[in-house]
Write a protein that holds these residues in place. Structure first.
Motif, short mmCIF file in Angstrom:
data_model
loop_
_atom_site.label_atom_id
_atom_site.label_comp_id
_atom_site.label_asym_id
_atom_site.label_seq_id
_atom_site.Cartn_x
_atom_site.Cartn_y
_atom_site.Cartn_z
N VAL A 141 15.87 -47.04 -27.23
CA VAL A 141 14.80 -46.11 -27.13
C VAL A 141 15.21 -44.74 -27.85
CG1 VAL A 141 13.30 -46.99 -25.36
CG2 VAL A 141 15.23 -45.13 -24.88
N ALA A 142 16.73 -44.42 -27.79
CA ALA A 142 17.05 -43.31 -28.61
C ALA A 142 16.82 -43.45 -29.74
CB ALA A 142 18.54 -43.08 -28.11
N ARG A 143 17.23 -44.62 -30.46
CA ARG A 143 17.10 -44.95 -31.75
C ARG A 143 15.60 -45.12 -32.54
NH1 ARG A 143 21.42 -45.59 -29.65
NH2 ARG A 143 23.62 -45.62 -30.99
N VAL A 144 14.98 -45.69 -31.53
CA VAL A 144 13.27 -45.68 -32.00
C VAL A 144 12.55 -44.25 -32.03
CG1 VAL A 144 11.17 -46.50 -31.51
CG2 VAL A 144 13.06 -47.93 -31.30
N THR A 145 13.36 -43.37 -30.98
CA THR A 145 12.69 -42.08 -30.98
C THR A 145 13.05 -41.33 -32.21
OG1 THR A 145 12.91 -41.86 -28.66
CG2 THR A 145 12.82 -39.59 -29.92
N VAL A 146 14.39 -41.53 -32.89
CA VAL A 146 14.83 -40.86 -33.87
C VAL A 146 13.89 -41.45 -35.26
CG1 VAL A 146 16.47 -40.50 -35.83
CG2 VAL A 146 17.03 -40.15 -33.07
N LEU A 147 13.67 -42.59 -35.21
CA LEU A 147 12.96 -43.44 -36.58
C LEU A 147 11.59 -43.11 -36.36
CD1 LEU A 147 14.54 -46.82 -36.27
CD2 LEU A 147 14.96 -45.21 -38.09
N THR A 148 10.73 -42.84 -35.36
CA THR A 148 9.45 -42.76 -35.15
C THR A 148 8.92 -41.37 -34.86
OG1 THR A 148 9.27 -43.37 -32.76
CG2 THR A 148 9.40 -44.99 -34.55
N CYS A 149 9.83 -40.37 -34.34
CA CYS A 149 9.08 -39.20 -33.81
C CYS A 149 9.62 -37.89 -34.62
CB CYS A 149 9.56 -39.01 -32.29
SG CYS A 149 8.74 -40.45 -31.39
N GLN A 150 10.15 -37.99 -35.67
CA GLN A 150 10.51 -36.70 -36.43
C GLN A 150 9.22 -35.96 -36.92
OE1 GLN A 150 14.36 -36.38 -38.18
NE2 GLN A 150 14.48 -38.46 -38.05
N TRP A 151 8.48 -36.67 -37.16
CA TRP A 151 7.12 -35.91 -37.80
C TRP A 151 6.68 -34.94 -36.46
CZ3 TRP A 151 2.59 -36.15 -34.79
CH2 TRP A 151 2.42 -37.29 -34.00
N LEU A 152 7.12 -35.40 -35.35
CA LEU A 152 6.23 -34.56 -34.38
C LEU A 152 7.37 -33.36 -34.03
CD1 LEU A 152 4.08 -33.98 -32.06
CD2 LEU A 152 5.26 -35.86 -30.47
N MET A 153 8.59 -33.89 -33.86
CA MET A 153 9.57 -32.70 -33.19
C MET A 153 10.33 -32.23 -34.31
SD MET A 153 11.16 -35.38 -30.48
CE MET A 153 11.88 -36.43 -31.27
N GLY A 154 10.45 -32.75 -35.57
CA GLY A 154 11.29 -32.05 -36.65
C GLY A 154 12.66 -33.00 -36.74
N PRO A 155 13.56 -32.62 -37.41
CA PRO A 155 14.73 -33.16 -37.59
C PRO A 155 15.49 -33.61 -36.32
CG PRO A 155 14.32 -31.50 -39.34
CD PRO A 155 13.39 -31.50 -38.42
N CYS A 156 15.95 -34.63 -36.41
CA CYS A 156 16.96 -34.98 -34.92
C CYS A 156 17.96 -36.08 -35.28
CB CYS A 156 15.79 -35.21 -33.69
SG CYS A 156 14.60 -36.68 -34.23
N LYS A 157 18.75 -36.42 -34.09
CA LYS A 157 19.72 -37.51 -34.50
C LYS A 157 20.15 -38.03 -32.94
CE LYS A 157 23.28 -33.96 -34.62
NZ LYS A 157 24.32 -33.14 -35.50
#
Length: 260
Positions: A141-157
């Motif tokens: 889920v950590a990896r899927v979060t980075v792949l799918t949620c940057q439009w909402l939260m901004g840059p993340c890793k």
């Protein structure tokens, strides 16, 4: 707010909401009905904060449209503003319509659940979450979060986090500067429509404990998949920003709101 697997601009203009006349029932699933007086703090305001930049991907419009449609269904009306600004107006309306923190949490969890086919959530919790004492599910889920949620939260890793038992897992997600918090300029929006319901959603419906640690000074946020939130989480009682439009509206109307 983590979505599939699950910007602060210059002072925002006054927003106008339209309300739906059709009532919507809410399911109270959290024992969080405390009302708290709005408080304003100068110390938590980020001075001169600039928007985080993120280059939208192919699926980002689809993700935003899906999330916005679910918000419209929940609040009963839409914003006349396009894009991310309109999305944040809907989130603020969701918070304004709720009388308690519990109601806001329940509504946000319903939105998250509605973004997934029920069978997927059930299978993930049943088949994936128990593997390797939860490590595999947390890493996924950590990896899927980075792949799918940057439009909402901004840059993340993805980053490495320490678990209470001393182990280190690469199941963290570090958000450099959360544009959800930047755009809303509201601690209550962050806590009650993102942090608390997202933690509840992953634990209850995917079987993955999650602790989110937002920093209200630099707008960063650390996700810790595989770590359960503490019983006494001090971040939920942070005072709101001086520029928060919701805090000022609530103080004018009733003096109480389901803020942090």
């Amino acid at each position: 707010m983590t979505i599939l697997l699950l910007r602060v601009p210059p002072p925002s203009p006054t927003i106008v909401f339209s309300y739906s006349s059709s009532p919507r029932s809410t399911t109270r699933s959290l024992n969080l009905t405390r009302r708290v007086r709005c408080r304003v703090s100068n110390s938590t305001e980020v001075e001169g904060a600039s928007k985080s930049e993120y280059k939208p991907g192919v699926l980002d419009d689809f993700f935003m449209r899906s999330f916005r449609n679910k918000l419209v269904e929940e609040v009963g009306s839409d914003s006349d503003k396009p894009g991310y600004v309109g999305l944040i107006e809907l989130v603020k309306l969701l918070l304004l319509k709720s009388r308690t923190r519990s109601e806001t949490n329940d509504a946000a969890v319903r939105i998250l659940k509605s973004l997934f086919p029920p069978l997927i959530l059930e299978l993930y919790k049943l088949l994936i979450a128990p593997l390797a004492q939860g490590k595999i599910a947390a890493l996924m889920v950590a990896r899927v979060t980075v792949l799918t949620c940057q439009w909402l939260m901004g840059p993340c890793k993805v980053n490495t986090i320490e678990l209470p038992n001393g182990e280190s897992w690469e199941s963290g997600v570090f958000v450099e500067k959360c544009q959800y918090l930047e755009e809303s300029k509201c601690v209550g929006v962050c806590i009650n429509t993102c942090k608390l319901p997202t933690q509840t959603f992953f634990k209850d419906y995917m079987g993955v404990p999650l602790l989110m640690e937002p920093d209200f000074k630099d707008y960063s946020c650390q996700f810790k998949f595989g770590v359960a939130p503490p019983e006494d989480d001090g971040s939920v009682n942070e005072p709101c920003f001086e520029t928060c439009s919701i805090a000022s509206r609530r103080k004018l109307n009733s003096g109480e709101c389901p803020m942090s």
